[in-house]
Design a protein around this motif. Structure first.
Motif, mmCIF file in Angstrom:
data_model
loop_
_atom_site.group_PDB
_atom_site.id
_atom_site.type_symbol
_atom_site.label_atom_id
_atom_site.label_comp_id
_atom_site.label_asym_id
_atom_site.label_seq_id
_atom_site.Cartn_x
_atom_site.Cartn_y
_atom_site.Cartn_z
ATOM 1 N N THR A 214 0.800 -1.230 0.000
ATOM 2 C CA THR A 214 0.000 0.000 0.000
ATOM 3 C C THR A 214 0.830 1.276 0.000
ATOM 4 O O THR A 214 0.549 2.218 -0.744
ATOM 5 C CB THR A 214 -0.937 0.002 1.222
ATOM 6 N N LEU A 215 1.873 1.324 0.851
ATOM 7 C CA LEU A 215 2.589 2.583 1.030
ATOM 8 C C LEU A 215 3.256 3.102 -0.240
ATOM 9 O O LEU A 215 3.233 4.320 -0.490
ATOM 10 C CB LEU A 215 3.614 2.447 2.153
ATOM 11 N N PRO A 216 3.860 2.254 -1.060
ATOM 12 C CA PRO A 216 4.423 2.798 -2.299
ATOM 13 C C PRO A 216 3.371 3.477 -3.177
ATOM 14 O O PRO A 216 3.647 4.510 -3.810
ATOM 15 C CB PRO A 216 5.009 1.558 -2.988
ATOM 16 N N LEU A 217 2.158 2.910 -3.217
ATOM 17 C CA LEU A 217 1.075 3.525 -3.986
ATOM 18 C C LEU A 217 0.719 4.905 -3.437
ATOM 19 O O LEU A 217 0.540 5.872 -4.185
ATOM 20 C CB LEU A 217 -0.166 2.627 -3.959
ATOM 21 N N LEU A 218 0.603 4.973 -2.103
ATOM 22 C CA LEU A 218 0.238 6.255 -1.482
ATOM 23 C C LEU A 218 1.334 7.300 -1.680
ATOM 24 O O LEU A 218 1.049 8.471 -1.977
ATOM 25 C CB LEU A 218 -0.035 6.049 0.003
ATOM 26 N N LEU A 219 2.590 6.874 -1.504
ATOM 27 C CA LEU A 219 3.694 7.804 -1.712
ATOM 28 C C LEU A 219 3.705 8.330 -3.151
ATOM 29 O O LEU A 219 3.890 9.522 -3.404
ATOM 30 C CB LEU A 219 5.029 7.110 -1.398
ATOM 31 N N PHE A 220 3.514 7.417 -4.074
ATOM 32 C CA PHE A 220 3.493 7.811 -5.478
ATOM 33 C C PHE A 220 2.362 8.794 -5.759
ATOM 34 O O PHE A 220 2.546 9.808 -6.462
ATOM 35 C CB PHE A 220 3.348 6.563 -6.363
ATOM 36 N N SER A 221 1.194 8.523 -5.200
ATOM 37 C CA SER A 221 0.032 9.381 -5.453
ATOM 38 C C SER A 221 0.236 10.783 -4.894
ATOM 39 O O SER A 221 -0.062 11.789 -5.563
ATOM 40 C CB SER A 221 -1.230 8.756 -4.838
ATOM 41 N N LEU A 222 0.743 10.860 -3.648
ATOM 42 C CA LEU A 222 0.945 12.175 -3.034
ATOM 43 C C LEU A 222 2.056 12.948 -3.742
ATOM 44 O O LEU A 222 1.940 14.161 -3.985
ATOM 45 C CB LEU A 222 1.275 12.001 -1.552
ATOM 46 N N ALA A 223 3.150 12.243 -4.063
ATOM 47 C CA ALA A 223 4.240 12.924 -4.776
ATOM 48 C C ALA A 223 3.787 13.372 -6.153
ATOM 49 O O ALA A 223 4.168 14.460 -6.635
ATOM 50 C CB ALA A 223 5.438 11.986 -4.892
ATOM 51 N N SER A 224 2.955 12.568 -6.812
ATOM 52 C CA SER A 224 2.451 12.940 -8.136
ATOM 53 C C SER A 224 1.588 14.185 -8.070
ATOM 54 O O SER A 224 1.595 15.022 -8.978
ATOM 55 C CB SER A 224 1.639 11.778 -8.733
ATOM 56 N N GLN A 225 0.823 14.325 -6.971
ATOM 57 C CA GLN A 225 -0.011 15.513 -6.814
ATOM 58 C C GLN A 225 0.835 16.781 -6.837
ATOM 59 O O GLN A 225 0.507 17.758 -7.514
ATOM 60 C CB GLN A 225 -0.789 15.423 -5.494
#
Length: 507
Positions: A214-225
């Motif tokens: 889960t965490l890599p997905l969340l990190l990617f999503s927030l950084a992408s924002q």
């Protein structure tokens, strides 16, 4: 040439190695997590002037210093019980026990430190400094970036906590072994958690698998924002509609995978635990179902092999013990050819009474053993008295009356002390009378141990029906009639009725 002897680990070397390894884990892990992951995400995502990046980098270094200071302070507090046991030349038992438990807790404590002084020690000063930099317009970033950064820090801390947990779990093993060996050396007693579970396998596997997925997905999503904020033509709402779907799917798969993974570990462990509980209860017919195709198949096979060995040993021990009782009884009977077989016959009659009374198998086994040894005290009676053919004098009879107490004292000498403990009441009381006129204690009624009451009936019946040098044995009919007359006075009325009924001479 002789190879040099292997040096035994000293307390100082074991403790120093443990401390160094933990410090390396903490400092390296914290630095990589904050400056590595955090720095890479920040510097590769933000598009701001170099002077502002330098300010943010300085802020990160200062926050890292505060975080490490807080974490090391708590770390040394957690270390004190272990340090006390290692620094003491002759540690007390309680010191070693406390150190043993504290060492086992260290992986969990490392998680607490990561989410406590590690995470808060970083985030609180970093958020404060970032807010001031934005407010003073030294950095041109939206305020909501602080929230995104705090969220990313929490995720990084979660991954760091997981890594620290598993690294620390490995690091503590030499320390736990040393403390355990030290306690055995000093106090001749092993140290164990006795089945206490500090962190369940379910928790470890589910959280680990969930975090990994889960965490890599969340990190990617927030950084992408943050990254996409610099692309004006792209709608933020459209991005999060897409990212939300991906996140839900990713988190769902992580939860499912974590659950399935933990179950593949829990199921065989529960199988073996249930089988172990059965073995602990004395059931050596137990076996664990070998239904697994991974390494647990070896574990189950090994467990079943061990139980098979225990079963074989238990059967052998029971045979040896039974032979031991029979040998003692035979040694006693060999003193007098006229009473040969008396103990064996009394044991058989006693079992008839117990079976008629519906006694359990364990009580019947105890009854049989006690009956075989009920007259063991006669070993201590002089031959001139024990083998006398004529009527005994009062003094001689008093010597005979000592044999229940002598028998109890003889059996008390057998080690371990609890081996014969259950036999003692029956051996001591088999000459008590139901009306209280027996010996050695003058017990009456149901105050006489149940096994002693049963043996008294069997002993009297065999004595009456056996031949002696000075008289011929009675017929069964005459002996049973005497038993009938003595119900409630000399013998237990219910047990006597059962014995008479077992021989088909009563109702």
């Amino acid at each position: 040439m002789h190879s040099p002897a292997k040096r035994e680990p000293t307390a100082d070397r074991v403790y120093a190695s443990f401390l160094n390894q933990l410090l390396r884990n903490y400092i390296l892990g914290s630095t990589v997590a904050v400056l590595g992951v955090g720095g890479v995400i920040m510097f590769s995502t933000l598009s701001i002037p170099s002077n502002e990046l330098l300010l943010l980098g300085s802020m990160l270094v200062v926050s890292l210093f505060i975080m490490l200071s807080c974490e090391l302070f708590v770390f040394y507090r957690h270390l004190k019980p272990i340090q006390a046991a290692f620094k003491e030349p002759h540690p007390a038992s309680n010191q070693l026990k406390n150190a043993y438990l504290q060492t086992h807790k260290f992986p969990t404590l490392s998680v607490r430190r990561t989410f406590g002084p590690h995470f808060l020690g970083l985030v609180i000063p970093a958020v404060t400094f970032a807010y001031l930099l934005i407010k003073l317009k030294w950095v041109t970033l939206p305020y909501y970036y602080i929230g995104i950064a705090a969220g990313c820090a929490f995720m990084v801390a979660s991954m760091h906590a997981m890594i620290e947990f598993f690294l620390t779990s490995k690091t503590i093993r030499p320390v736990v072994t040393f403390i355990r060996d030290k306690h055995i050396e000093l106090y001749k007693q092993d140290l164990t958690l006795s089945g206490r579970v500090l962190v369940s396998i379910r928790t470890k596997f589910r959280l680990s698998a969930f975090l990994i997925g889960t965490l890599p997905l969340l990190l990617f999503s927030l950084a992408s924002q943050i990254r996409l904020d610099n692309i004006p033509m792209l709608s933020t709402d459209a991005y999060w509609q897409w990212a939300g779907i991906i996140l839900v799917i990713g988190i769902s798969f992580s939860l499912l995978g974590a659950t399935l993974l933990s179950r593949t570990i829990e199921d065989p462990i529960h199988t073996i635990q249930n089988a172990m509980s059965s073995v602990q209860a004395g059931n050596f017919e137990t076996s664990a179902a070998d239904i697994y195709s991974d390494e647990f198949s070896r574990l189950v096979a090994g467990f079943n092999h061990m139980v098979g060995g225990l079963k074989e040993r238990e059967q052998r021990n029971n045979q040896l013990l039974q032979s031991y009782f029979m040998t003692l009884a035979a040694a006693l009977d060999a003193r007098d050819t006229y009473t040969a077989g008396h103990s064996t016959r009394v044991a058989g009659y006693s079992l008839q009474i117990g079976r008629m009374g519906g006694w359990s198998e364990s009580r019947l086994e105890l009854l049989h053993k006690t009956a075989l040894l009920h007259d063991i005290g006669k070993i201590g009676v002089r031959d001139a008295v024990l083998l006398k053919e004529g009527r005994l004098t009062d003094e001689e009879f008093d010597q005979i009356k000592l044999h229940p107490v002598l028998g109890e004292n003889i059996l008390k000498q057998i080690e371990p002390a609890d081996a014969m403990a259950e036999l003692l009441p029956g051996v001591r009381s088999h000459h008590e009378r139901y009306d209280g006129k027996g010996y050695p204690d003058g017990l009456a009624g149901e105050n006489i141990p149940l096994i002693g009451r049963a043996i008294a009936i069997a002993d009297a019946f065999d004595a009456m029906t056996s031949d002696r040098p000075y008289r011929k044995g009675m017929t069964y009919e005459r002996a049973l009639a005497i038993l009938e007359e003595g119900k409630g006075t000399q013998w237990d009325p219910k047990l006597t009725a059962l014995f008479i009924a077992s021989l088909g001479k009563g109702k």
